[in-house]
Design a protein around this motif. Structure first.
Motif, short mmCIF file in Angstrom:
data_model
loop_
_atom_site.label_atom_id
_atom_site.label_comp_id
_atom_site.label_asym_id
_atom_site.label_seq_id
_atom_site.Cartn_x
_atom_site.Cartn_y
_atom_site.Cartn_z
N ARG A 86 0.83 -1.21 0.00
CA ARG A 86 0.00 0.00 0.00
C ARG A 86 0.86 1.25 0.00
NH1 ARG A 86 -4.43 -1.65 4.62
NH2 ARG A 86 -4.83 -3.73 3.81
N ALA A 87 2.07 1.14 0.55
CA ALA A 87 3.00 2.27 0.62
C ALA A 87 4.41 1.70 0.78
CB ALA A 87 2.67 3.19 1.79
N ASN A 128 9.77 6.99 -6.79
CA ASN A 128 8.38 7.39 -6.61
C ASN A 128 7.57 7.16 -7.89
OD1 ASN A 128 6.25 8.50 -5.08
ND2 ASN A 128 6.53 10.46 -6.09
N PRO A 172 2.34 5.52 -2.29
CA PRO A 172 2.94 6.60 -1.49
C PRO A 172 4.32 6.20 -0.98
CG PRO A 172 0.65 6.32 -0.90
CD PRO A 172 1.01 5.18 -1.82
N GLY A 207 5.01 13.81 -4.13
CA GLY A 207 4.69 12.44 -3.76
C GLY A 207 5.52 11.85 -2.64
N HIS A 248 6.63 11.84 1.25
CA HIS A 248 6.22 12.26 2.59
C HIS A 248 7.42 12.07 3.52
CE1 HIS A 248 2.01 12.26 1.31
NE2 HIS A 248 2.33 11.16 0.65
N ILE A 277 0.73 9.63 8.97
CA ILE A 277 0.66 9.91 7.53
C ILE A 277 -0.05 8.78 6.81
CG2 ILE A 277 2.04 10.14 5.42
CD1 ILE A 277 4.15 11.62 7.18
N LEU A 278 0.28 7.54 7.15
CA LEU A 278 -0.39 6.39 6.53
C LEU A 278 -1.89 6.42 6.81
CD1 LEU A 278 2.22 3.61 7.31
CD2 LEU A 278 1.76 4.64 5.08
N GLN A 279 -2.25 6.79 8.04
CA GLN A 279 -3.66 6.87 8.40
C GLN A 279 -4.35 7.98 7.62
OE1 GLN A 279 -4.36 7.73 12.56
NE2 GLN A 279 -6.21 6.48 12.54
N GLN A 280 -3.71 9.14 7.51
CA GLN A 280 -4.28 10.26 6.76
C GLN A 280 -4.47 9.91 5.29
OE1 GLN A 280 -1.45 13.34 7.55
NE2 GLN A 280 -2.34 13.87 9.54
N GLN A 281 -3.59 9.07 4.76
CA GLN A 281 -3.68 8.65 3.37
C GLN A 281 -4.70 7.52 3.17
OE1 GLN A 281 -1.73 9.82 0.60
NE2 GLN A 281 -1.33 11.49 2.00
N LEU A 314 -4.42 4.43 4.29
CA LEU A 314 -3.71 3.20 3.95
C LEU A 314 -3.71 2.17 5.07
CD1 LEU A 314 -0.74 4.91 2.14
CD2 LEU A 314 -2.67 3.73 1.09
#
Length: 102
Positions: free
Chosen positions: A30-31, A53, A59, A79, A81, A92-96, A98
């Motif tokens: 996922r990232a 990237n 992400p 792109g 973070h 950041i992962l939560q905000q995205q 993911l």
């Protein structure tokens, strides 16, 4: 992240930037989170992170002291973070969107 319902694959050895895109293609994450505890070659980061990237399609996060050390030079890269620690990376992962079930 694994406790947040998101599987984690840990590569606990140095992987060259040129091979990371292949690893991402193989594992379909996922990232991609890169952790660096010390300064890295700034010129290489500016050259290779945009390529990585573009090749990954997920992400990209640079986490750890290296994110702070190189923040000024890397902040403008689209792109990418930057997070100073794993907790901030998790946010950041939560905000995205993911974390959680796929």
């Amino acid at each position: 992240a694994s406790s947040a319902g998101c599987p984690v694959d840990l590569l606990d050895w140095p992987v060259p930037f040129t091979e990371l895109a292949l690893a991402v293609e193989h594992s379909a994450p996922r990232a991609l989170l890169l952790y660096a505890g010390q300064a890295l070659d700034g010129q290489q980061l500016r050259r290779d992170l945009p390529r990585l990237n573009n090749a990954c399609g997920v992400p990209l996060l640079l986490v750890g002291p290296a994110a702070l050390i190189h923040a000024e030079a890397l902040r403008a890269l689209p792109g990418l973070h930057l997070a100073q620690d794993p907790l901030e990376a998790g946010l950041i992962l939560q905000q995205q969107g993911l974390l959680g079930e796929a």
